[in-house]
Design a protein around this motif. Structure first.
Motif, PDB file in Angstrom:
ATOM      1  N   UNK A  68     -14.926  82.735  19.882  1.00 31.03           N
ATOM      2  CA  UNK A  68     -13.818  81.865  20.288  1.00 31.03           C
ATOM      3  C   UNK A  68     -12.934  82.546  21.327  1.00 31.03           C
ATOM      4  N   UNK A  69     -12.579  83.812  21.090  1.00 25.57           N
ATOM      5  CA  UNK A  69     -11.723  84.513  22.056  1.00 25.57           C
ATOM      6  C   UNK A  69     -12.482  84.806  23.352  1.00 25.57           C
ATOM      7  N   UNK A  70     -13.776  85.124  23.241  1.00 26.76           N
ATOM      8  CA  UNK A  70     -14.583  85.358  24.437  1.00 26.76           C
ATOM      9  C   UNK A  70     -14.692  84.085  25.267  1.00 26.76           C
ATOM     10  N   UNK A  71     -14.938  82.984  24.600  1.00 20.70           N
ATOM     11  CA  UNK A  71     -15.059  81.702  25.301  1.00 20.70           C
ATOM     12  C   UNK A  71     -13.752  81.354  26.019  1.00 20.70           C
ATOM     13  N   UNK A  72     -12.622  81.646  25.382  1.00 15.61           N
ATOM     14  CA  UNK A  72     -11.326  81.358  26.003  1.00 15.61           C
ATOM     15  C   UNK A  72     -11.147  82.167  27.289  1.00 15.61           C
ATOM     16  N   UNK A  73     -11.590  83.422  27.286  1.00 12.91           N
ATOM     17  CA  UNK A  73     -11.459  84.254  28.483  1.00 12.91           C
ATOM     18  C   UNK A  73     -12.385  83.773  29.596  1.00 12.91           C
ATOM     19  N   UNK A  74     -13.563  83.294  29.232  1.00 11.77           N
ATOM     20  CA  UNK A  74     -14.467  82.724  30.236  1.00 11.77           C
ATOM     21  C   UNK A  74     -13.898  81.432  30.809  1.00 11.77           C
ATOM     22  N   UNK A  75     -13.302  80.621  29.937  1.00 12.57           N
ATOM     23  CA  UNK A  75     -12.713  79.353  30.364  1.00 12.57           C
ATOM     24  C   UNK A  75     -11.517  79.571  31.284  1.00 12.57           C
ATOM     25  N   UNK A  76     -10.799  80.671  31.082  1.00  7.75           N
ATOM     26  CA  UNK A  76      -9.649  80.964  31.937  1.00  7.75           C
ATOM     27  C   UNK A  76     -10.082  81.188  33.380  1.00  7.75           C
ATOM     28  N   UNK A  77     -11.320  81.668  33.563  1.00  4.33           N
ATOM     29  CA  UNK A  77     -11.856  81.898  34.910  1.00  4.33           C
ATOM     30  C   UNK A  77     -12.516  80.638  35.462  1.00  4.33           C
ATOM     31  N   UNK A  78     -13.301  79.964  34.614  1.00  5.67           N
ATOM     32  CA  UNK A  78     -14.046  78.766  35.043  1.00  5.67           C
ATOM     33  C   UNK A  78     -13.877  77.668  33.983  1.00  5.67           C
ATOM     34  N   UNK A  79     -12.785  76.900  34.047  1.00  5.76           N
ATOM     35  CA  UNK A  79     -12.468  75.928  32.992  1.00  5.76           C
ATOM     36  C   UNK A  79     -13.546  74.875  32.750  1.00  5.76           C
ATOM     37  N   UNK A  80     -14.301  74.521  33.786  1.00  4.17           N
ATOM     38  CA  UNK A  80     -15.271  73.434  33.651  1.00  4.17           C
ATOM     39  C   UNK A  80     -16.682  73.914  33.330  1.00  4.17           C
ATOM     40  N   UNK A  81     -16.859  75.209  33.157  1.00  2.00           N
ATOM     41  CA  UNK A  81     -18.195  75.764  32.904  1.00  2.00           C
ATOM     42  C   UNK A  81     -18.335  76.107  31.419  1.00  2.00           C
ATOM     43  N   UNK A  82     -19.415  75.632  30.810  1.00  2.00           N
ATOM     44  CA  UNK A  82     -19.714  75.958  29.409  1.00  2.00           C
ATOM     45  C   UNK A  82     -20.736  77.090  29.382  1.00  2.00           C
ATOM     46  N   UNK A  83     -20.246  78.318  29.407  1.00  2.00           N
ATOM     47  CA  UNK A  83     -21.152  79.461  29.460  1.00  2.00           C
ATOM     48  C   UNK A  83     -21.829  79.715  28.121  1.00  2.00           C
ATOM     49  N   UNK A  84     -21.105  79.494  27.019  1.00  2.00           N
ATOM     50  CA  UNK A  84     -21.655  79.741  25.683  1.00  2.00           C
ATOM     51  C   UNK A  84     -21.830  78.410  24.964  1.00  2.00           C
ATOM     52  N   UNK A  85     -23.043  78.132  24.591  1.00  2.00           N
ATOM     53  CA  UNK A  85     -23.339  76.905  23.853  1.00  2.00           C
ATOM     54  C   UNK A  85     -23.356  77.191  22.354  1.00  2.00           C
ATOM     55  N   UNK A  86     -22.786  76.288  21.583  1.00  2.00           N
ATOM     56  CA  UNK A  86     -22.818  76.385  20.125  1.00  2.00           C
ATOM     57  C   UNK A  86     -23.865  75.427  19.586  1.00  2.00           C
ATOM     58  N   UNK A  87     -24.796  75.943  18.809  1.00  2.00           N
ATOM     59  CA  UNK A  87     -25.792  75.098  18.156  1.00  2.00           C
ATOM     60  C   UNK A  87     -25.416  75.042  16.683  1.00  2.00           C
ATOM     61  N   UNK A  88     -24.852  73.928  16.294  1.00  2.00           N
ATOM     62  CA  UNK A  88     -24.261  73.784  14.969  1.00  2.00           C
ATOM     63  C   UNK A  88     -25.266  74.144  13.873  1.00  2.00           C
ATOM     64  N   UNK A  89     -24.851  75.043  13.007  1.00  2.00           N
ATOM     65  CA  UNK A  89     -25.702  75.456  11.904  1.00  2.00           C
ATOM     66  C   UNK A  89     -26.760  76.469  12.284  1.00  2.00           C
TER      67      UNK A  89
END
Length: 236
Positions: free
Chosen positions: A202-223
């Motif tokens: 979650x914290x890593x994703x937030x730091x990536x989003x701060x640089x590129x808000x519209x890019x989903x670098x990390x995908x979550x596969x539920x379960x």
């Protein structure tokens, strides 16, 4: 003949320190004992150790504060650190691990087990020591300098955020379960758990989003787990 790894032991109780020094010396390490945070800071700046063992309950400040100070010193973020404390509450373990420590050992402890954990941490650190870039732009991972650039921006990552990104970005599209990430990024003997992985993602994703808000670098596969995107755009 290669020099022995120098281990900085910061512990104010001399009987415990004596046990640690004996065990580490017997296992082929070169331990140096400091009984206070001030002495540890001076020793660390004089010669950077291969690893530091920090007691949480020190006379001049707690080990968590010392950890932050050591991390802020030149090269401090590259030194693995292990907390040693009489506290066994889960919240104390979480605080230490969330700060980015490599392991957490509660007293009383087995000297041989602690030495084995030190050896395991050093092995893991050595595996990431060779300089290379393991993923093409827009992600550049420099393992030697423990740095990551994302779309040209240098990220300020904790030790575990760096480890997670390193593993995920090394194989884009590959799904890593939480258990795999725990075993690859955290020490196998530590008391980490699945939600620790989720919190760091979650914290890593937030730091990536701060640089590129519209890019989903990390995908979550539920379960299932997490995966690094295979088709990141060339520009954010």
């Amino acid at each position: 003949m290669p020099s022995k790894p120098r281990i900085l032991v910061v512990e104010d109780e001399s009987p415990i320190a004596d046990t640690l020094l004996y065990a580490l010396t017997h296992e082929g390490f070169q331990p140096e004992w400091c009984a206070s945070a001030a002495a540890a800071l001076a020793a660390f700046q004089r010669e950077r150790p291969a690893l530091a063992i920090l007691d949480v309950g020190l006379p001049d400040r707690n080990g968590f504060e010392l950890f932050r100070e050591l991390q802020s010193l030149p090269g401090g973020a590259d030194v693995p650190m292990l907390f040693l404390t009489a506290r066994s509450d889960e919240i104390d373990r979480v605080v230490g691990l969330e700060l980015g420590a490599d392991d957490y050992v509660a007293k009383p402890f087995s000297p041989r087990e602690l030495a084995a954990r030190v050896r395991a941490i050093l092995r893991r650190s050595a595996r990431g020591a060779a300089p290379q870039q393991i993923a093409p732009a827009p992600v550049e991972v420099d393992l030697e300098r423990h740095r990551v650039r994302y779309y040209g921006v240098l990220l300020d990552l904790s030790r575990y955020e760096f480890g997670l990104l390193r593993e995920l970005a090394s194989r884009p599209g590959r799904v890593f379960s939480r258990e795999e990430l725990l075993s690859r990024v955290w020490d196998a003997d530590s008391d980490s758990f699945d939600r620790t992985v989720d919190a760091h993602v979650k914290t890593l994703r937030a730091k990536l989003k701060a640089v590129a808000p519209d890019v989903e670098a990390i995908r979550t596969l539920r379960g299932t787990g997490y995966a690094w995107s295979e088709d990141l755009p060339a520009r954010p």
